[in-house]
Motif scaffolding. Sequence first.
Motif, mmCIF file in Angstrom:
data_model
loop_
_atom_site.group_PDB
_atom_site.id
_atom_site.type_symbol
_atom_site.label_atom_id
_atom_site.label_comp_id
_atom_site.label_asym_id
_atom_site.label_seq_id
_atom_site.Cartn_x
_atom_site.Cartn_y
_atom_site.Cartn_z
ATOM 1 N N PRO A 192 0.903 -1.174 -0.018
ATOM 2 C CA PRO A 192 -0.118 0.090 0.027
ATOM 3 C C PRO A 192 0.695 1.182 -0.189
ATOM 4 O O PRO A 192 1.867 1.297 0.507
ATOM 5 C CB PRO A 192 -0.743 -0.111 1.172
ATOM 6 C CG PRO A 192 -0.120 -1.105 2.268
ATOM 7 C CD PRO A 192 0.641 -1.995 1.261
ATOM 8 N N GLU A 193 0.370 2.390 -0.730
ATOM 9 C CA GLU A 193 1.117 3.725 -0.519
ATOM 10 C C GLU A 193 0.816 4.409 0.629
ATOM 11 O O GLU A 193 0.065 4.112 1.535
ATOM 12 C CB GLU A 193 0.331 4.272 -1.833
ATOM 13 C CG GLU A 193 0.661 4.345 -3.196
ATOM 14 C CD GLU A 193 2.008 4.718 -3.421
ATOM 15 O OE1 GLU A 193 2.106 6.029 -3.720
ATOM 16 O OE2 GLU A 193 3.161 3.858 -3.602
ATOM 17 N N ILE A 194 1.692 5.146 0.977
ATOM 18 C CA ILE A 194 1.930 5.736 2.305
ATOM 19 C C ILE A 194 0.844 6.821 2.077
ATOM 20 O O ILE A 194 0.648 7.415 0.959
ATOM 21 C CB ILE A 194 3.202 6.796 2.328
ATOM 22 C CG1 ILE A 194 4.393 5.845 2.361
ATOM 23 C CG2 ILE A 194 3.190 7.676 3.508
ATOM 24 C CD1 ILE A 194 5.827 6.268 2.336
ATOM 25 N N PRO A 195 0.079 6.907 3.015
ATOM 26 C CA PRO A 195 -1.158 7.799 2.917
ATOM 27 C C PRO A 195 -0.832 9.372 2.854
ATOM 28 O O PRO A 195 0.056 9.838 3.384
ATOM 29 C CB PRO A 195 -1.964 7.414 4.241
ATOM 30 C CG PRO A 195 -1.532 6.471 4.906
ATOM 31 C CD PRO A 195 -0.074 6.132 4.442
ATOM 32 N N PRO A 196 -1.664 9.896 2.010
ATOM 33 C CA PRO A 196 -1.286 11.443 1.654
ATOM 34 C C PRO A 196 -1.429 12.360 3.131
ATOM 35 O O PRO A 196 -2.204 12.088 3.537
ATOM 36 C CB PRO A 196 -2.190 11.618 0.407
ATOM 37 C CG PRO A 196 -3.094 10.768 0.681
ATOM 38 C CD PRO A 196 -2.695 9.692 1.190
ATOM 39 N N GLN A 197 -0.845 13.357 3.122
ATOM 40 C CA GLN A 197 -1.152 14.360 4.220
ATOM 41 C C GLN A 197 -1.108 15.717 3.645
ATOM 42 O O GLN A 197 -0.476 16.112 2.695
ATOM 43 C CB GLN A 197 0.029 14.215 5.111
ATOM 44 C CG GLN A 197 0.174 12.942 5.962
ATOM 45 C CD GLN A 197 1.327 13.127 6.945
ATOM 46 O OE1 GLN A 197 1.295 14.136 7.778
ATOM 47 N NE2 GLN A 197 2.026 11.982 7.251
ATOM 48 N N ASP A 198 -1.908 16.625 4.453
ATOM 49 C CA ASP A 198 -1.986 18.118 3.970
ATOM 50 C C ASP A 198 -0.884 18.855 4.860
ATOM 51 O O ASP A 198 -0.929 19.173 6.011
ATOM 52 C CB ASP A 198 -3.110 18.526 4.346
ATOM 53 C CG ASP A 198 -3.229 19.900 3.719
ATOM 54 O OD1 ASP A 198 -2.685 20.587 3.369
ATOM 55 O OD2 ASP A 198 -4.312 20.678 4.114
ATOM 56 N N PHE A 199 0.484 18.937 4.066
ATOM 57 C CA PHE A 199 1.487 19.501 4.810
ATOM 58 C C PHE A 199 1.196 20.855 5.206
ATOM 59 O O PHE A 199 1.838 21.656 6.083
ATOM 60 C CB PHE A 199 2.863 19.136 4.139
ATOM 61 C CG PHE A 199 3.113 17.613 3.931
ATOM 62 C CD1 PHE A 199 3.554 16.801 4.984
ATOM 63 C CD2 PHE A 199 3.135 17.063 2.625
ATOM 64 C CE1 PHE A 199 3.728 15.579 4.938
ATOM 65 C CE2 PHE A 199 3.180 15.729 2.655
ATOM 66 C CZ PHE A 199 3.480 15.161 3.701
ATOM 67 N N ALA A 200 0.472 21.599 4.273
ATOM 68 C CA ALA A 200 0.305 23.078 4.552
ATOM 69 C C ALA A 200 -0.455 23.428 5.967
ATOM 70 O O ALA A 200 -0.412 24.424 6.355
ATOM 71 C CB ALA A 200 -0.564 23.478 3.371
ATOM 72 N N GLU A 206 6.297 24.305 -0.291
ATOM 73 C CA GLU A 206 6.492 24.771 -1.696
ATOM 74 C C GLU A 206 6.542 23.443 -2.503
ATOM 75 O O GLU A 206 7.103 22.698 -1.971
ATOM 76 C CB GLU A 206 7.802 25.581 -2.008
ATOM 77 C CG GLU A 206 8.031 25.833 -3.441
ATOM 78 C CD GLU A 206 9.638 26.444 -3.488
ATOM 79 O OE1 GLU A 206 9.934 26.725 -4.617
ATOM 80 O OE2 GLU A 206 10.148 26.746 -2.685
ATOM 81 N N THR A 207 5.743 23.352 -3.409
ATOM 82 C CA THR A 207 5.617 22.109 -4.186
ATOM 83 C C THR A 207 6.786 22.322 -5.400
ATOM 84 O O THR A 207 6.424 23.320 -6.391
ATOM 85 C CB THR A 207 4.309 21.823 -4.695
ATOM 86 O OG1 THR A 207 3.361 21.700 -3.705
ATOM 87 C CG2 THR A 207 4.248 20.677 -5.845
ATOM 88 N N GLN A 208 7.568 21.294 -5.669
ATOM 89 C CA GLN A 208 8.683 21.437 -6.661
ATOM 90 C C GLN A 208 8.707 20.250 -7.331
ATOM 91 O O GLN A 208 8.722 19.167 -6.912
ATOM 92 C CB GLN A 208 10.077 21.543 -6.081
ATOM 93 C CG GLN A 208 11.126 21.849 -7.007
ATOM 94 C CD GLN A 208 12.497 21.905 -6.365
ATOM 95 O OE1 GLN A 208 13.313 20.962 -5.852
ATOM 96 N NE2 GLN A 208 13.004 23.315 -6.281
#
Length: 433
Positions: A192-200, A206-208
């Motif tokens: 399974p993928e690592i669950p996404p998080q809202d880092f903001a 900053e998304t690069q």
Amino acid sequence: MSVIDVKVPDIGDYKDVPIIEVHVKPGDRINPEDPIVTLESDKAAMEVPAPQAGEIAEVLVKVGDKVSEGSALVRLASEGGAKDREKETASATTAVEAEKPEATAADTPARTPAPAEKPTSESEAAGAPERVALPLGVDFGGVHASPSVRRLARELDIDLRTLKGSGEKGRITKDDVKRSLGGGAGTGAGIPEIPPQDFAKYGPIETQPLTRLRRLGGPHLHRAWLNIPHVTHTDEADITDLEAYRKSLDDAAKEKGYRVTLLSFIMKACVVALKEFPTFNASLAPDKENLILKRYYHLGIAVDTPDGLVVPVIRDVDRKGIVELSQELGVVSQKMRDGKIAPTDIQGGTFSISSLGGIGGTGFTPIINAPEVAILGVVRAQMRPKWDGDAFEPRLMLPLSLSYDHRVIDGAEAARFARRLAVILEDVRQLVL
């Protein structure tokens, strides 16, 4: 406003290469280096980038078309001047980036895939094909899928004839094969993928975007790490005498415009060791029951570039001397840093070397460059006291980190290989035996 035809640049000896992805459509605005199409042969995949910014006026090809060097792909409307267009077009001709063997853009993990869930009904459970041992060399006749997808299916024992393709005209993609394992696109064999998080939520972000090299090479490294049981053996070589000899050669070479590097000696030493331990210069056969021993010595050398790691292949190292290798390393390294990568530059390696000697460190675990079975990692040599039986004396010690495929090589054999390599480096005369 002018319109130019974007053509297939130099792609080596490949001809009639099928197009497996078309990334643009008429009216799209694109930037320099944006992918236009993805080509795939039986050994490698590559993206053809846009030579300059502009708007797609017309798409001249479709998925399934076969193209060669010089074939027109799209018509691009641009406001750039003629001089700029010549410069950018020439840059594009040399900027085609080949993926590591068997890695394609379709391998890129999904952005936010949901964790795999257990089927809730018999019909859902039936959607996952049964994994059974497939006949050796099965080619899935009549199935609409690229060579790399067929290869992946054979490796995972997935019968492509049981899958429904999600690609254009029902083409089966690598994501379709991976989904059939129950793990979703981009995961490794159901992991399974690592669950996404809202880092903001926690502070400014900053998304690069990843560079194209990291985006395309990442899946290859991920697949190698998941599929190969890595073990890393460490040793060290006393290169005090070797370094003195290297410096003498380097002083003379500087006057002629090149440098003699320690890496060229390490390459020659590896060839001597590989000849004595041919298992390290091999690949595991697809049936996992045979070993393919290679009687040639093409070494992959990891090169650090601004966009990420590239592993060009230096061919026939056994037939070249220290000076010739040093000169070739300089030329190839600069070519990689300039982004002038051709598919043939990164194919056919039998053993790889990753050197961090110019940076530092005391050791690391290099990831095996599949389908190879071993890779040597080298870090910076350090002067340390060494006991000679009567007293301590300063000696220049070079750490060696050897990662190997434990399915093919056992620990004792790896230790013998690393020790033999160290002995060769400690006595440069061993290179001419």
